[in-house]
Design a protein around this motif. Structure first.
Motif, PDB file in Angstrom:
ATOM      1  N   VAL A 163      50.080 -27.953 -55.881  1.00  0.00           N
ATOM      2  CA  VAL A 163      50.940 -29.037 -54.935  1.00  0.00           C
ATOM      3  C   VAL A 163      50.620 -30.454 -55.409  1.00  0.00           C
ATOM      4  CG1 VAL A 163      51.517 -29.620 -52.550  1.00  0.00           C
ATOM      5  CG2 VAL A 163      51.143 -27.385 -53.105  1.00  0.00           C
ATOM      6  N   GLN A 188      50.086 -34.227 -54.496  1.00  0.00           N
ATOM      7  CA  GLN A 188      49.511 -35.197 -53.402  1.00  0.00           C
ATOM      8  C   GLN A 188      50.079 -36.625 -54.098  1.00  0.00           C
ATOM      9  OE1 GLN A 188      48.849 -33.976 -50.540  1.00  0.00           O
ATOM     10  NE2 GLN A 188      48.980 -31.839 -51.081  1.00  0.00           N
ATOM     11  N   ALA A 220      61.640 -27.649 -48.273  1.00  0.00           N
ATOM     12  CA  ALA A 220      60.261 -28.249 -48.454  1.00  0.00           C
ATOM     13  C   ALA A 220      60.262 -29.174 -47.211  1.00  0.00           C
ATOM     14  CB  ALA A 220      60.070 -28.796 -49.673  1.00  0.00           C
ATOM     15  N   ILE A 265      57.818 -32.611 -45.771  1.00  0.00           N
ATOM     16  CA  ILE A 265      56.627 -33.337 -46.140  1.00  0.00           C
ATOM     17  C   ILE A 265      56.422 -34.120 -44.954  1.00  0.00           C
ATOM     18  CG2 ILE A 265      56.951 -33.112 -48.647  1.00  0.00           C
ATOM     19  CD1 ILE A 265      58.482 -35.899 -48.294  1.00  0.00           C
ATOM     20  N   TYR A 282      52.453 -32.381 -48.300  1.00  0.00           N
ATOM     21  CA  TYR A 282      52.925 -31.392 -48.150  1.00  0.00           C
ATOM     22  C   TYR A 282      52.728 -30.856 -46.841  1.00  0.00           C
ATOM     23  CZ  TYR A 282      53.721 -26.311 -48.450  1.00  0.00           C
ATOM     24  OH  TYR A 282      54.097 -25.060 -48.353  1.00  0.00           O
ATOM     25  N   SER A 313      56.888 -24.975 -46.303  1.00  0.00           N
ATOM     26  CA  SER A 313      58.061 -24.653 -47.203  1.00  0.00           C
ATOM     27  C   SER A 313      58.503 -23.215 -47.007  1.00  0.00           C
ATOM     28  CB  SER A 313      57.581 -24.801 -48.715  1.00  0.00           C
ATOM     29  OG  SER A 313      56.532 -23.889 -49.051  1.00  0.00           O
ATOM     30  N   SER A 325      54.946 -20.746 -52.043  1.00  0.00           N
ATOM     31  CA  SER A 325      53.476 -21.521 -52.000  1.00  0.00           C
ATOM     32  C   SER A 325      52.499 -20.764 -51.402  1.00  0.00           C
ATOM     33  CB  SER A 325      53.723 -22.467 -50.727  1.00  0.00           C
ATOM     34  OG  SER A 325      54.205 -22.051 -49.658  1.00  0.00           O
ATOM     35  N   TYR A 384      59.254 -28.037 -55.909  1.00  0.00           N
ATOM     36  CA  TYR A 384      58.977 -28.911 -55.082  1.00  0.00           C
ATOM     37  C   TYR A 384      58.227 -30.198 -55.680  1.00  0.00           C
ATOM     38  CZ  TYR A 384      55.554 -30.907 -51.335  1.00  0.00           C
ATOM     39  OH  TYR A 384      54.798 -31.816 -50.830  1.00  0.00           O
ATOM     40  N   ASN A 385      57.222 -29.978 -56.731  1.00  0.00           N
ATOM     41  CA  ASN A 385      56.542 -31.244 -57.385  1.00  0.00           C
ATOM     42  C   ASN A 385      57.747 -32.128 -57.981  1.00  0.00           C
ATOM     43  OD1 ASN A 385      53.983 -30.161 -56.566  1.00  0.00           O
ATOM     44  ND2 ASN A 385      53.811 -29.172 -58.502  1.00  0.00           N
ATOM     45  N   VAL A 415      59.286 -34.292 -55.110  1.00  0.00           N
ATOM     46  CA  VAL A 415      58.270 -35.168 -54.439  1.00  0.00           C
ATOM     47  C   VAL A 415      57.980 -36.158 -55.415  1.00  0.00           C
ATOM     48  CG1 VAL A 415      55.955 -35.502 -54.030  1.00  0.00           C
ATOM     49  CG2 VAL A 415      57.255 -33.625 -52.964  1.00  0.00           C
TER      50      VAL A 415
END
Length: 129
Positions: free
Chosen positions: A26, A28, A76, A78, A91, A94, A99, A108-109, A112
Motif C-alpha cells: 500500500v 503511503q 477505496a 482514504i 489508506y 477498501s 487488500s 489503488y496505488n 492514489v
C-alpha cells in the motif's frame, strides 16, 4: 498436437502466475508543500484534484478530508490530513481490491499516486489563490 498442448498448459501457468502479481504494498503519500501556500489553498488543491480524478471528497474537519473512489465494484477509502506545509494520503479501507497484509491491488496505488500528482499540479498552478 502434443507440443501444442504443452505450450497451452505452460502459457496458462504463466498467465495464472502473472495474475497473482496484481498486488503491491500500500502506497503511503507524505508530501511537503512549498511556496508559502495557506491551509485553505492546500485544501482547495486537494478537493480540486479529487474532483478531477472522480474521487468523492468530504471535508471532515479542519485539516482532514475523506476520499472515496469507486470503479465498478471496487471501492477505496482514504483520509487526507493536511496543513499549510504538508499533506498525507492514508489508506482507510477498501472493497474488492485484494487488500491483505499491507498489500493491495495495484489499481489503488495508481489511483492514489495520480491523486497526489494532481494535488501537486494544482498547488504549482496556484489552485485556490
Amino acid at each position: 498436437m502434443g507440443k501444442f498442448l504443452k505450450w497451452c498448459v505452460a502459457l496458462t501457468v504463466i498467465v495464472t502466475l502473472a495474475g497473482c502479481a496484481r498486488t503491491a504494498p500500500v502506497v503511503q503519500v507524505h508530501s511537503t508543500v512549498t511556496a508559502g501556500h495557506t491551509e485553505t489553498q492546500v485544501r482547495d488543491a486537494i478537493l480540486n484534484a479529487g474532483q478531477q480524478r472522480q474521487w468523492i471528497m468530504t471535508q471532515v474537519s479542519p485539516g482532514v478530508i475523506n476520499g472515496r473512489q469507486q470503479a465498478r465494484d471496487h471501492v477505496a477509502e482514504i483520509r487526507i490530513n493536511y496543513t499549510a506545509t504538508s499533506y498525507s494520503i492514508n489508506y482507510v479501507s477498501s472493497l474488492n481490491l485484494q487488500s491483505s497484509g499491507g498489500k493491495i491491488h495495484k489499481s489503488y496505488n495508481r489511483w492514489v499516486l495520480n491523486l497526489d500528482k494532481d494535488i501537486q499540479l494544482n498547488l504549482s498552478a496556484g489552485a485556490g489563490l
